[in-house]
Design a protein around this motif. Structure first.
Motif, PDB file in Angstrom:
ATOM      1  N   LEU A  56      58.175  18.789 -29.300  1.00  0.00           N
ATOM      2  CA  LEU A  56      56.856  19.185 -30.115  1.00  0.00           C
ATOM      3  C   LEU A  56      57.190  18.222 -31.263  1.00  0.00           C
ATOM      4  O   LEU A  56      56.849  16.827 -31.760  1.00  0.00           O
ATOM      5  N   ARG A  57      58.089  18.757 -31.602  1.00  0.00           N
ATOM      6  CA  ARG A  57      58.783  18.251 -33.165  1.00  0.00           C
ATOM      7  C   ARG A  57      59.632  16.712 -33.478  1.00  0.00           C
ATOM      8  O   ARG A  57      59.755  15.619 -34.036  1.00  0.00           O
ATOM      9  N   GLU A  58      60.522  16.316 -31.959  1.00  0.00           N
ATOM     10  CA  GLU A  58      60.630  14.949 -32.279  1.00  0.00           C
ATOM     11  C   GLU A  58      59.418  13.896 -31.576  1.00  0.00           C
ATOM     12  O   GLU A  58      60.244  12.897 -31.567  1.00  0.00           O
ATOM     13  N   CYS A  59      58.505  14.419 -31.093  1.00  0.00           N
ATOM     14  CA  CYS A  59      57.106  13.126 -31.198  1.00  0.00           C
ATOM     15  C   CYS A  59      56.334  13.877 -32.153  1.00  0.00           C
ATOM     16  O   CYS A  59      55.290  13.467 -31.666  1.00  0.00           O
ATOM     17  N   GLY A  60      56.641  14.540 -33.430  1.00  0.00           N
ATOM     18  CA  GLY A  60      56.086  14.933 -35.315  1.00  0.00           C
ATOM     19  C   GLY A  60      54.738  16.246 -34.456  1.00  0.00           C
ATOM     20  O   GLY A  60      54.052  15.938 -35.941  1.00  0.00           O
ATOM     21  N   SER A  61      55.241  16.604 -34.088  1.00  0.00           N
ATOM     22  CA  SER A  61      54.311  17.773 -33.732  1.00  0.00           C
ATOM     23  C   SER A  61      54.385  19.192 -34.904  1.00  0.00           C
ATOM     24  O   SER A  61      55.450  19.307 -34.758  1.00  0.00           O
ATOM     25  N   ASP A  62      54.404  19.639 -35.981  1.00  0.00           N
ATOM     26  CA  ASP A  62      54.778  20.448 -36.350  1.00  0.00           C
ATOM     27  C   ASP A  62      54.260  21.351 -35.378  1.00  0.00           C
ATOM     28  O   ASP A  62      53.689  22.240 -34.609  1.00  0.00           O
ATOM     29  N   VAL A  63      55.628  23.150 -35.310  1.00  0.00           N
ATOM     30  CA  VAL A  63      55.404  23.929 -34.685  1.00  0.00           C
ATOM     31  C   VAL A  63      54.758  25.337 -35.581  1.00  0.00           C
ATOM     32  O   VAL A  63      55.727  26.024 -36.523  1.00  0.00           O
ATOM     33  N   VAL A  64      54.460  26.286 -34.694  1.00  0.00           N
ATOM     34  CA  VAL A  64      53.720  27.566 -35.232  1.00  0.00           C
ATOM     35  C   VAL A  64      54.061  28.552 -34.612  1.00  0.00           C
ATOM     36  O   VAL A  64      53.687  28.999 -33.429  1.00  0.00           O
ATOM     37  N   SER A  65      55.658  29.053 -34.521  1.00  0.00           N
ATOM     38  CA  SER A  65      56.047  30.194 -33.429  1.00  0.00           C
ATOM     39  C   SER A  65      55.395  31.497 -33.885  1.00  0.00           C
ATOM     40  O   SER A  65      55.772  31.955 -34.674  1.00  0.00           O
ATOM     41  N   GLN A 125      55.374   9.425 -16.331  1.00  0.00           N
ATOM     42  CA  GLN A 125      56.505   8.410 -16.462  1.00  0.00           C
ATOM     43  C   GLN A 125      57.581   8.116 -17.596  1.00  0.00           C
ATOM     44  O   GLN A 125      57.903   6.967 -18.075  1.00  0.00           O
ATOM     45  N   GLY A 126      57.633   9.565 -18.151  1.00  0.00           N
ATOM     46  CA  GLY A 126      59.179   9.945 -19.504  1.00  0.00           C
ATOM     47  C   GLY A 126      58.239   8.694 -20.336  1.00  0.00           C
ATOM     48  O   GLY A 126      59.113   8.029 -20.826  1.00  0.00           O
ATOM     49  N   ARG A 127      56.869   8.728 -21.014  1.00  0.00           N
ATOM     50  CA  ARG A 127      56.840   7.631 -21.985  1.00  0.00           C
ATOM     51  C   ARG A 127      56.118   8.435 -23.026  1.00  0.00           C
ATOM     52  O   ARG A 127      54.586   9.737 -23.132  1.00  0.00           O
ATOM     53  N   TYR A 128      57.347   8.537 -24.187  1.00  0.00           N
ATOM     54  CA  TYR A 128      56.390  10.089 -25.084  1.00  0.00           C
ATOM     55  C   TYR A 128      57.536   9.060 -26.197  1.00  0.00           C
ATOM     56  O   TYR A 128      57.133   7.853 -26.553  1.00  0.00           O
ATOM     57  N   ASP A 129      56.182   9.212 -27.288  1.00  0.00           N
ATOM     58  CA  ASP A 129      56.094   8.423 -28.432  1.00  0.00           C
ATOM     59  C   ASP A 129      57.003   9.346 -29.869  1.00  0.00           C
ATOM     60  O   ASP A 129      56.324  11.022 -30.205  1.00  0.00           O
ATOM     61  N   PHE A 130      58.333   9.025 -29.939  1.00  0.00           N
ATOM     62  CA  PHE A 130      59.461   9.808 -30.604  1.00  0.00           C
ATOM     63  C   PHE A 130      58.688   9.117 -32.234  1.00  0.00           C
ATOM     64  O   PHE A 130      58.413   7.732 -31.791  1.00  0.00           O
ATOM     65  N   VAL A 131      59.141   9.967 -32.871  1.00  0.00           N
ATOM     66  CA  VAL A 131      59.513   9.782 -34.706  1.00  0.00           C
ATOM     67  C   VAL A 131      60.752   9.657 -35.004  1.00  0.00           C
ATOM     68  O   VAL A 131      61.336  10.302 -34.485  1.00  0.00           O
ATOM     69  N   ALA A 132      60.579   8.872 -35.874  1.00  0.00           N
ATOM     70  CA  ALA A 132      61.759   8.555 -36.674  1.00  0.00           C
ATOM     71  C   ALA A 132      62.292  10.118 -37.582  1.00  0.00           C
ATOM     72  O   ALA A 132      61.865  10.875 -37.433  1.00  0.00           O
ATOM     73  N   TRP A 133      63.555   9.493 -38.143  1.00  0.00           N
ATOM     74  CA  TRP A 133      64.671  10.970 -38.237  1.00  0.00           C
ATOM     75  C   TRP A 133      63.681  11.936 -39.561  1.00  0.00           C
ATOM     76  O   TRP A 133      64.183  12.682 -39.169  1.00  0.00           O
ATOM     77  N   ASP A 134      62.858  11.284 -40.178  1.00  0.00           N
ATOM     78  CA  ASP A 134      62.498  11.809 -41.315  1.00  0.00           C
ATOM     79  C   ASP A 134      61.035  12.066 -40.691  1.00  0.00           C
ATOM     80  O   ASP A 134      60.069  12.376 -42.125  1.00  0.00           O
ATOM     81  N   GLU A 135      60.456  12.084 -39.728  1.00  0.00           N
ATOM     82  CA  GLU A 135      59.062  12.147 -39.541  1.00  0.00           C
ATOM     83  C   GLU A 135      59.247  13.564 -38.402  1.00  0.00           C
ATOM     84  O   GLU A 135      58.698  13.932 -37.893  1.00  0.00           O
ATOM     85  N   TYR A 136      60.199  14.112 -38.216  1.00  0.00           N
ATOM     86  CA  TYR A 136      60.721  15.343 -37.429  1.00  0.00           C
ATOM     87  C   TYR A 136      59.483  16.231 -37.977  1.00  0.00           C
ATOM     88  O   TYR A 136      58.867  16.913 -39.265  1.00  0.00           O
ATOM     89  N   GLY A 137      58.684  16.887 -36.863  1.00  0.00           N
ATOM     90  CA  GLY A 137      57.609  18.633 -36.885  1.00  0.00           C
ATOM     91  C   GLY A 137      58.554  19.374 -37.589  1.00  0.00           C
ATOM     92  O   GLY A 137      59.523  19.439 -37.527  1.00  0.00           O
ATOM     93  N   ASP A 138      57.430  20.315 -38.803  1.00  0.00           N
ATOM     94  CA  ASP A 138      58.333  21.918 -39.222  1.00  0.00           C
ATOM     95  C   ASP A 138      58.091  22.468 -37.756  1.00  0.00           C
ATOM     96  O   ASP A 138      57.660  22.559 -37.167  1.00  0.00           O
TER      97      ASP A 138
END
Length: 468
Positions: A56-65, A125-138
């Motif tokens: 989740l985080r490497e594609c930009g989503s914030d996670v509430v655990s 399809q392995g089709r994911y929208d990865f974000v830049a290193w400084d845009e990872y989700g919290d």
């Protein structure tokens, strides 16, 4: 990939950390900017949560655990934490060796249809929208989810009790708040070492005296198998029968299911419990969503008050989807999933337990209420096979020319003058599920033997080794 209730299967085979990682990537890539994540008590849950959260985080989503919580807590928390989706790491009622992932929309319903297919297509399809290193989700911790869940259940049920008691109040409470209501019941709660121990908290807040069984969280399920069946809940039945308890409550591993035992220690059939909840929820002209394998006893019960059923595919997500229609006021499955759409579209075992306690406090002993449901001879069984879909397809081919009324919306259902039988592949386990129902026992048994015979014949035809 997805069954009737998310993704489930054996750890290391169907379900892996890699799959959890990909599910996280796909959910985020589908546009979920914030996702609530929780798990049941299974030993493999923490590792899968870590992998899911990383995706989740490497594609930009914030996670509430939320940590270890009931599945309905996760579904409800999507709204509480202003999230776009929720994911529970759980295999629900499956064995301890299994795990899985179940996805929730922003209104607490399970992913079905296009939402589910969008995730599955990205994974294939392995089709994911990865974000830049400084845009990872919290990743943050949601610390009050259990408390909010209990409060929501207590407030809803207390308000209903106060509104409906009209002189039938056994406990004598006078306030509108949850702490002011006294249902005055003795209840035994069997959490099955899963996440359902919060049910005891909710019932105590509603004025019940509660004894617990297997309330210690343990993902190996040492006290009983996770699925709350009559056979697996023998201890609960004995405890209720040997005490002055008014009823017993049983949950599966993630507490989305709720099954019940009456004050005599009898385990209620799922169709009977469905009929009781449906009759209490519906008024004339309204409908109740039920899956295609539901007994006609539910139809008969509702017809008596001018209400009716609407049939769906098996799976709480499909039932929840039907409750979006304005005249559908309740949905349920005989397996123990109960949905009150005005409160939540997730099957909530704690809410169902509190609703049942309120019903008993208001209308009398559960055994008498159950006796008022006109039952019809019905029998269900499961046939183990690793070729479940091929078996069902083979049965469909055999019955197509033999019967005039065949429905294939979910498995194969055959309707005849005497009754009906259904053969369908389990969406969560390597099983073919068989159901037969008819007006009299002999006709039901005949239909049941026909259906099981077709399944055994198909199993030998498509997977001879399964019968060795």
């Amino acid at each position: 990939m997805f069954g009737t209730s998310g993704i489930r299967g054996p750890i290391g085979e169907t379900v892996t950390a890699e799959l959890a990682l990909d599910v996280g990537r796909a959910v985020a890539s589908e546009g979920a900017d914030r996702v609530v994540v929780g798990r049941d008590t299974r030993e493999t849950g923490p590792a899968l949560v870590d992998a899911l959260s990383a995706g989740l985080r490497e594609c930009g989503s914030d996670v509430v655990s939320l940590g270890e919580v009931p599945t309905p807590t996760v579904a409800r928390a999507v709204e509480w934490y202003d999230a776009d989706a929720g994911v529970t790491v759980t295999a629900s009622h499956n064995p301890a060796s299994d795990n899985g992932l179940k996805l929730w929309t922003d209104d607490g319903a399970a992913y079905v249809g296009t939402r589910q297919e969008g995730v599955a297509d990205r994974i294939r399809q392995g089709r994911y929208d990865f974000v830049a290193w400084d845009e990872y989700g919290d990743r943050t911790r949601g610390r009050d989810a259990r408390t909010r869940h209990v409060r929501a259940v207590v407030d809803a049920v207390a308000a209903e009790y106060v509104a409906n008691r009209d002189g039938a109040d056994r406990g004598g409470g006078t306030g509108a708040g949850g702490d002011a209501v006294d249902l005055g019941l003795d209840v035994v709660v069997d959490a099955g070492n899963g996440s359902g121990r919060i049910t005891a908290r909710a019932l105590r807040r509603l004025g019940c005296s509660v004894e617990t069984i297997a309330a210690e969280p343990d993902g190996t399920f040492p006290s009983r198998p996770s699925e709350p069946t009559a056979e697996n809940c023998e201890t609960l039945r004995r405890v209720v029968a040997a005490t002055d308890a008014d009823l017993g409550i049983a949950h599966d591993g993630d507490a989305d299911r709720m099954r019940a035992v009456d004050g005599l220690g009898e385990f209620l059939a799922g169709d009977t419990l469905l009929a009781l909840f449906a009759r209490d929820a519906a008024d004339a002209g309204e409908r109740v969503a039920v899956p295609i394998d539901t007994s006609i006893a539910v139809d008969t019960t509702l017809e008596a008050i001018g209400a009716s059923t609407t049939h769906t595919r098996v799976g709480d997500g499909h039932v929840a989807e039907r409750t979006r229609e304005s005249d559908v006021v309740f949905g349920g499955e005989p397996s123990g999933a109960w949905i009150w759409p005005d409160l939540t579209r997730c099957p909530d075992g704690t809410l169902a337990a509190a609703k049942l306690a309120e019903l008993v406090a208001r209308r009398g002993p559960l055994d008498r209420l159950a006796a008022g449901v006109e039952t019809v001879p019905l029998r269900r069984t499961n046939v183990e096979t690793d070729a479940k879909r091929e078996v069902v397809e083979h049965v469909a081919e055999r019955v197509g020319d033999r019967y005039a009324n065949v429905t294939t919306v979910d498995g194969v259902r055959v309707d005849v003058d005497a009754g009906w039988f259904l053969v369908r592949a389990s969406g969560t386990q390597p099983l073919v599920r068989v159901t037969a129902e008819a007006g009299v026992d002999s006709e039901m048994e005949s239909l049941f033997e026909t259906a099981t015979g077709l399944v055994e014949e198909a199993r030998e035809a498509v997977a001879p080794a399964a019968s060795d």
